[in-house]
Write a protein that holds these residues in place. Structure first.
Motif, PDB file in Angstrom:
ATOM      1  N   THR A 195       3.224   0.541   6.969  1.00 22.31           N
ATOM      2  CA  THR A 195       4.358   0.347   6.072  1.00 22.31           C
ATOM      3  C   THR A 195       3.841   0.121   4.659  1.00 22.31           C
ATOM      4  O   THR A 195       2.778  -0.488   4.470  1.00 22.31           O
ATOM      5  N   VAL A 196       4.567   0.626   3.692  1.00 29.10           N
ATOM      6  CA  VAL A 196       4.195   0.466   2.284  1.00 29.10           C
ATOM      7  C   VAL A 196       5.438   0.066   1.503  1.00 29.10           C
ATOM      8  O   VAL A 196       6.504   0.687   1.659  1.00 29.10           O
ATOM      9  N   GLU A 197       5.311  -0.958   0.678  1.00 29.86           N
ATOM     10  CA  GLU A 197       6.366  -1.323  -0.265  1.00 29.86           C
ATOM     11  C   GLU A 197       5.809  -1.199  -1.675  1.00 29.86           C
ATOM     12  O   GLU A 197       4.753  -1.758  -1.988  1.00 29.86           O
ATOM     13  N   LEU A 198       6.518  -0.454  -2.527  1.00 29.62           N
ATOM     14  CA  LEU A 198       6.127  -0.252  -3.910  1.00 29.62           C
ATOM     15  C   LEU A 198       7.113  -0.937  -4.834  1.00 29.62           C
ATOM     16  O   LEU A 198       8.335  -0.785  -4.677  1.00 29.62           O
ATOM     17  N   THR A 199       6.611  -1.700  -5.776  1.00 30.64           N
ATOM     18  CA  THR A 199       7.387  -2.199  -6.906  1.00 30.64           C
ATOM     19  C   THR A 199       6.687  -1.709  -8.168  1.00 30.64           C
ATOM     20  O   THR A 199       5.561  -1.190  -8.089  1.00 30.64           O
ATOM     21  N   PRO A 200       7.292  -1.838  -9.352  1.00 34.58           N
ATOM     22  CA  PRO A 200       6.601  -1.345 -10.551  1.00 34.58           C
ATOM     23  C   PRO A 200       5.227  -1.966 -10.765  1.00 34.58           C
ATOM     24  O   PRO A 200       4.325  -1.311 -11.284  1.00 34.58           O
ATOM     25  N   GLY A 201       5.043  -3.207 -10.327  1.00 35.30           N
ATOM     26  CA  GLY A 201       3.787  -3.883 -10.605  1.00 35.30           C
ATOM     27  C   GLY A 201       2.866  -4.081  -9.438  1.00 35.30           C
ATOM     28  O   GLY A 201       1.733  -4.543  -9.606  1.00 35.30           O
ATOM     29  N   GLN A 202       3.293  -3.724  -8.212  1.00 35.57           N
ATOM     30  CA  GLN A 202       2.440  -3.986  -7.062  1.00 35.57           C
ATOM     31  C   GLN A 202       2.758  -3.062  -5.902  1.00 35.57           C
ATOM     32  O   GLN A 202       3.896  -2.634  -5.714  1.00 35.57           O
ATOM     33  N   LEU A 203       1.724  -2.789  -5.156  1.00 31.34           N
ATOM     34  CA  LEU A 203       1.824  -2.088  -3.875  1.00 31.34           C
ATOM     35  C   LEU A 203       1.389  -3.056  -2.784  1.00 31.34           C
ATOM     36  O   LEU A 203       0.441  -3.807  -2.955  1.00 31.34           O
ATOM     37  N   ARG A 204       2.104  -3.018  -1.645  1.00 28.45           N
ATOM     38  CA  ARG A 204       1.679  -3.771  -0.472  1.00 28.45           C
ATOM     39  C   ARG A 204       1.743  -2.843   0.729  1.00 28.45           C
ATOM     40  O   ARG A 204       2.754  -2.165   0.957  1.00 28.45           O
ATOM     41  N   ALA A 205       0.676  -2.819   1.515  1.00 29.62           N
ATOM     42  CA  ALA A 205       0.612  -2.017   2.730  1.00 29.62           C
ATOM     43  C   ALA A 205       0.289  -2.919   3.911  1.00 29.62           C
ATOM     44  O   ALA A 205      -0.613  -3.759   3.831  1.00 29.62           O
ATOM     45  N   ASP A 206       1.021  -2.745   4.992  1.00 29.62           N
ATOM     46  CA  ASP A 206       0.799  -3.485   6.227  1.00 29.62           C
ATOM     47  C   ASP A 206       0.476  -2.496   7.337  1.00 29.62           C
ATOM     48  O   ASP A 206       1.235  -1.549   7.574  1.00 29.62           O
ATOM     49  N   PHE A 207      -0.620  -2.734   8.018  1.00 29.14           N
ATOM     50  CA  PHE A 207      -1.014  -1.913   9.158  1.00 29.14           C
ATOM     51  C   PHE A 207      -0.467  -2.568  10.422  1.00 29.14           C
ATOM     52  O   PHE A 207      -0.860  -3.675  10.783  1.00 29.14           O
ATOM     53  N   ARG A 208       0.451  -1.877  11.090  1.00 27.24           N
ATOM     54  CA  ARG A 208       1.116  -2.409  12.274  1.00 27.24           C
ATOM     55  C   ARG A 208       0.532  -1.780  13.530  1.00 27.24           C
ATOM     56  O   ARG A 208       0.125  -0.618  13.536  1.00 27.24           O
ATOM     57  N   ALA A 209       0.494  -2.563  14.610  1.00 27.80           N
ATOM     58  CA  ALA A 209      -0.007  -2.061  15.884  1.00 27.80           C
ATOM     59  C   ALA A 209       0.796  -2.662  17.015  1.00 27.80           C
ATOM     60  O   ALA A 209       1.232  -3.817  16.946  1.00 27.80           O
ATOM     61  N   VAL A 210       1.011  -1.864  18.049  1.00 25.15           N
ATOM     62  CA  VAL A 210       1.673  -2.355  19.257  1.00 25.15           C
ATOM     63  C   VAL A 210       0.609  -2.734  20.278  1.00 25.15           C
ATOM     64  O   VAL A 210      -0.535  -2.254  20.219  1.00 25.15           O
TER      65      VAL A 210
END
Length: 534
Positions: free
Chosen positions: A491-506
């Motif tokens: 998952t990736v969330e983008l805002t004008p000042g930051q990116l956050r990525a979360d690696f998910r696993a089942v």
């Protein structure tokens, strides 16, 4: 009519704690109990004509949407009461059938904003691709279809923001590699909870080969390797019928591109690489590609611009999310030179060899030169970062080093270019810094790359699915910041000042449901490109 390359976008309304009406709970309940996606009240669709008699359950493949623009989105379905019928007809008569559609601002369809009729023809496997125009930017919509007195499940979609605006955020998920026989698609249940604005599918949506019954008893249909149009239609329909696929497609717009297994493993342009038909002539392989591409288009929420012409299908394109993000969807399979035998050989550095083809590469470099978005997202198939230890590096960008150098040079030339590369293919999680020179750890960091593991594909069932996480795993490749195993998505969330990525696993794909977890999280920003653990 504007194309996706002409559209910018704008700020969507503030996201509430959950989207109105259809919640994660109803989505999950619908996927688990009805296998159709969204459970909503469905008063009768208005229809001004008597409908021809159709078999029951014509909407067995559900609904989908894709490629949102500020004023438009594609909505899709296919009439197929028997999707696994081996002749590829889906159990439909050969006639053309009118399919009514409507799109509304509410899940109860009390505020219908557009409706119309689409002719579903046997030549297109009775698929429906409505490019709905005249919508409001940055809005959530609900859609459904009717044919022969039967009403489809409802789907939920959204449009891109107003062109030129600066949205507060966009949230998307990336998926790749989902061999039907290896296990269940439990990662999509977790993705539903994430509630993404978009889902990027980066290839290997299905597999053309038949590897026999898997550990949970799922068997490919048709038996044997796909070679003909009916073969490909049945195989992809088998994947589309999965309850978790039905639910995730109905919940959010997809942006898709294919890799190799939608046609033939590790093929390069007009050259088949592995499996049945590997010794085919160019013309024979083009006929096979034509069948595969046609079936792919028939089953995906794509516009008429992506409709294949014989063995050619232009899937590279561009979408905009205001000034926040540009989404460039690439095709690293259809125009590439043949793979080298060794990614370290001088041949890999040959400037005449290409992975994108000359025209697509020029198109991409022109964009990188002029971009001004907060983030430039390149959605493509195979790992871009350098790593000789990943399987078959000659099939990745490592095997096309001069071509990769061209793209890195283009990224570096524009200080307003903030690249985020998305990739899949290798069935493993990876996070990497994009270095101007991957052989020099001190060289400038240009951006970041996130490689998603597979949804289900695994070479060693029960071993590869074990969730592992290693940070800064290989001293020889310091740009590689994270390596993980297991099945899942990013998952990736983008805002004008930051990116956050979360690696998910089942935890497992050997059960119809599974616990899930975040195994790694990273942030970056346009001012200081490069990955930092969150």
């Amino acid at each position: 009519m504007a194309s996706s390359d002409d559209i910018s976008a704008e700020t969507p309304p503030a996201r509430p704690a959950h989207r109105s009406g259809v919640t994660r709970r109803t989505l999950l309940a619908a996927g688990a109990t009805t296998a159709v996606g969204i459970a909503v009240a469905t008063p009768a669709l208005a229809s001004s004509r008597p409908s021809p008699k159709l078999p029951d359950e014509v909407f067995a493949l559900g609904v989908a949407s894709g490629d949102p623009l500020p004023e438009a989105v594609v909505i899709w379905t296919r009439l197929a009461p028997d999707p696994l019928r081996l002749d590829g007809t889906g159990g439909m008569p050969p006639e053309t059938f009118p399919v009514d559609w409507e799109i509304a601002e509410d899940e109860l369809f009390q505020k219908v904003v557009h409706r119309g009729t689409w002719p579903a023809t046997a030549d297109d496997a009775h698929s429906v691709h409505v490019d709905v125009r005249g919508l409001r930017a940055g809005r959530e919509y609900y859609y459904r279809f009717r044919a022969g007195g039967q009403i489809s499940p409802a789907g939920r979609t959204r449009t891109a923001p107003v062109p030129g605006s600066r949205p507060a955020r966009v949230r998307f998920a990336t998926a790749s590699c989902q061999r039907f026989t290896d296990g269940y698609y439990t990662a999509y249940q977790d993705m539903l909870r994430y509630d993404p604005d978009l889902v990027f599918h980066l290839g290997d949506y299905f597999y053309e080969k038949d590897n026999g019954a898997g550990p949970v008893g799922r068997q490919h249909l048709p038996i044997g390797e796909c070679m003909t149009l009916p073969d490909y239609r049945v195989r992809i329909a088998q994947v589309r019928m999965d309850p978790d696929m039905l639910a995730i497609h109905a919940s959010a717009p997809f942006v898709v591109t294919f890799d190799d297994h939608e046609v033939s493993g590790n093929y390069a342009g007009d050259i088949p690489e592995t499996g049945q038909g590997a010794d085919a002539t160019v013309e024979e392989f083009r006929l096979r590609k034509a069948a595969a591409y046609k079936s792919y288009w028939e089953h995906m929420p794509l516009r008429s611009a992506q409709r294949p012409s014989g063995s050619d299908m232009q899937v590279y394109r561009r979408l905009y999310w205001g000034k926040l993000a540009t989404f460039t969807i690439l095709d690293t399979r259809q125009y590439r030179s043949n793979q080298v035998t060794d990614a370290d050989s001088p041949e890999a550095y040959d400037p005449s060899r290409t992975i994108l083809g000359a025209q697509q590469e020029r198109w991409l470099l022109k964009h990188l030169k002029h971009t001004g978005a907060s983030w430039d997202v390149l959605a493509q198939q195979v790992p871009f970062f350098a790593d000789p230890d990943i399987g078959h590096p000659e099939d990745k960008w490592d095997g096309y080093r001069a071509a990769r150098e061209n793209i890195l040079r283009g990224m570096a030339a524009n200080p307003n270019c903030h690249p985020v590369v998305l990739s899949g293919d290798i069935h493993k999680h990876r996070a990497a810094d994009l270095k101007r020179d991957f052989s020099d750890p001190a060289s400038k960091t240009l951006g970041v790359e996130f490689t998603t593991t597979s949804i289900s594909s695994s070479s060693r069932i029960g071993v590869d699915e074990k969730v592992t996480a290693k940070f800064d795993p290989v001293p020889e490749t310091p740009h590689l910041r994270f390596a993980g195993n297991g099945r899942g998505y990013v998952t990736v969330e983008l805002t004008p000042g930051q990116l956050r990525a979360d690696f998910r696993a089942v935890t497992t794909i050997l059960s119809t449901s599974s616990p899930s977890s975040t195994v790694a999280s990273f942030v970056s920003d346009p001012v200081r490109p490069g990955l930092r653990r969150a």
